[in-house]
Design a protein around this motif. Structure first.
Motif, short mmCIF file in Angstrom:
data_model
loop_
_atom_site.label_atom_id
_atom_site.label_comp_id
_atom_site.label_asym_id
_atom_site.label_seq_id
_atom_site.Cartn_x
_atom_site.Cartn_y
_atom_site.Cartn_z
N GLY A 25 2.29 -8.66 0.07
CA GLY A 25 2.39 -8.56 -1.37
C GLY A 25 3.11 -7.28 -1.75
N HIS A 26 2.49 -6.46 -2.60
CA HIS A 26 3.10 -5.20 -3.02
C HIS A 26 2.71 -4.04 -2.12
N ARG A 27 1.89 -4.31 -1.08
CA ARG A 27 1.41 -3.24 -0.22
C ARG A 27 2.27 -3.13 1.05
N LYS A 48 5.55 -10.10 5.14
CA LYS A 48 6.82 -9.83 5.81
C LYS A 48 6.61 -8.74 6.87
N VAL A 49 7.37 -8.83 7.94
CA VAL A 49 7.33 -7.82 8.99
C VAL A 49 8.72 -7.21 9.13
N MET A 88 -1.77 -20.52 -2.70
CA MET A 88 -0.75 -19.77 -1.99
C MET A 88 -1.08 -18.27 -2.02
N GLY A 89 -1.20 -17.65 -0.83
CA GLY A 89 -1.50 -16.24 -0.76
C GLY A 89 -0.27 -15.38 -1.02
N PRO A 94 1.77 -17.41 8.29
CA PRO A 94 3.23 -17.43 8.23
C PRO A 94 3.78 -16.12 7.67
N TYR A 95 4.95 -15.73 8.15
CA TYR A 95 5.54 -14.46 7.70
C TYR A 95 7.05 -14.54 7.80
N GLU A 96 7.69 -13.63 7.10
CA GLU A 96 9.15 -13.51 7.17
C GLU A 96 9.49 -12.27 7.98
#
Length: 229
Positions: free
Chosen positions: A61-63, A6-7, A1-2, A29-31
């Protein structure tokens, strides 16, 4: 799992569509996090884009990555899948040139024209004249090609996506037929191809909802312009 993707966007954003379609083309996939702009910016948005405080923002991630075209390039480099930007240095530079051209000559001016209250007719005619000249330049870039990048959607197509849906809303609101099939057959064919693509159509806004939103925005600016100073 990467790492989670999110966008941050808002409904009807030309710029917010760009990272969404890029991720869909890559199969990532994204949220989607929708902001209530312009008056209710979340703390997350202010933290992740403290300079401009605008969407879109990509969270990987955190970026956090800001600016729509920069986000598309990041997505192309960070994730596997069909390339969105040419590998050849000259073709890559050319794609970036036309993407910037579209941003400067169409995306921002059209948005400003939607927001502006009814203005000087001569100024409006000058705007439309320049717009048609720029559309002719883009028309020439599609000669013999399905998309700007060839047979598949790439950076320039994503940059030009406003011509595939937002321009329709602009034309309905303004009463101006700008992208006519008679003068711009290649762009009209391209717009239908883009809007019909299985990845793009999933994240394109509904035209009627877009017209309703931009009509409300325009009325708001008209009301502000009529307030005595």
């Amino acid at each position: 799992m990467g790492e989670p993707v999110k966008v941050m966007s808002t409904f009807g954003s030309i710029y917010g569509h760009r990272p969404e379609v890029a991720l869909r083309l890559k199969g990532i996939p994204y949220e989607l996090l929708l902001e209530d702009l312009p008056n209710n910016k979340s703390e997350l948005l202010l933290t992740c884009n403290p300079v401009h405080k605008l969407v879109p923002v990509l969270l990987h991630g955190h970026r956090s990555i800001c600016e729509s075209l920069i986000i598309v390039e990041y997505i192309d480099e960070a994730f596997k899948g069909p390339p969105l930007i040419p590998a050849d240095p000259y073709e890559r530079a050319t794609a970036r040139f036309w993407a910037q051209f579209i941003d400067q000559k169409f995306a921002r001016p059209f948005w400003m024209s939607i927001c502006m209250a009814d203005g000087d007719k001569e100024e409006e005619e000058d705007f439309l004249k320049v717009a048609k000249e720029n559309l002719l330049l883009l028309e020439g870039q599609l000669k013999g090609k399905r998309f700007f990048g060839g047979d598949s959607i790439g950076l320039v197509d994503i940059a030009a996506s406003g011509l595939a849906r937002w321009l329709e809303a602009f034309e309905e609101i303004s009463g101006v037929d700008l992208l006519t099939d008679e003068k711009f057959p290649a762009l009209n064919r391209w717009a239908k191809e883009y809007a019909g693509d299985e990845h793009a159509k999933e994240c394109l806004p509904n035209k009627d909802e877009l017209v309703a939103k931009f009509t409300a925005v325009r009325k708001k600016f008209q009301a502000m312009a009529e307030v005595p100073k």
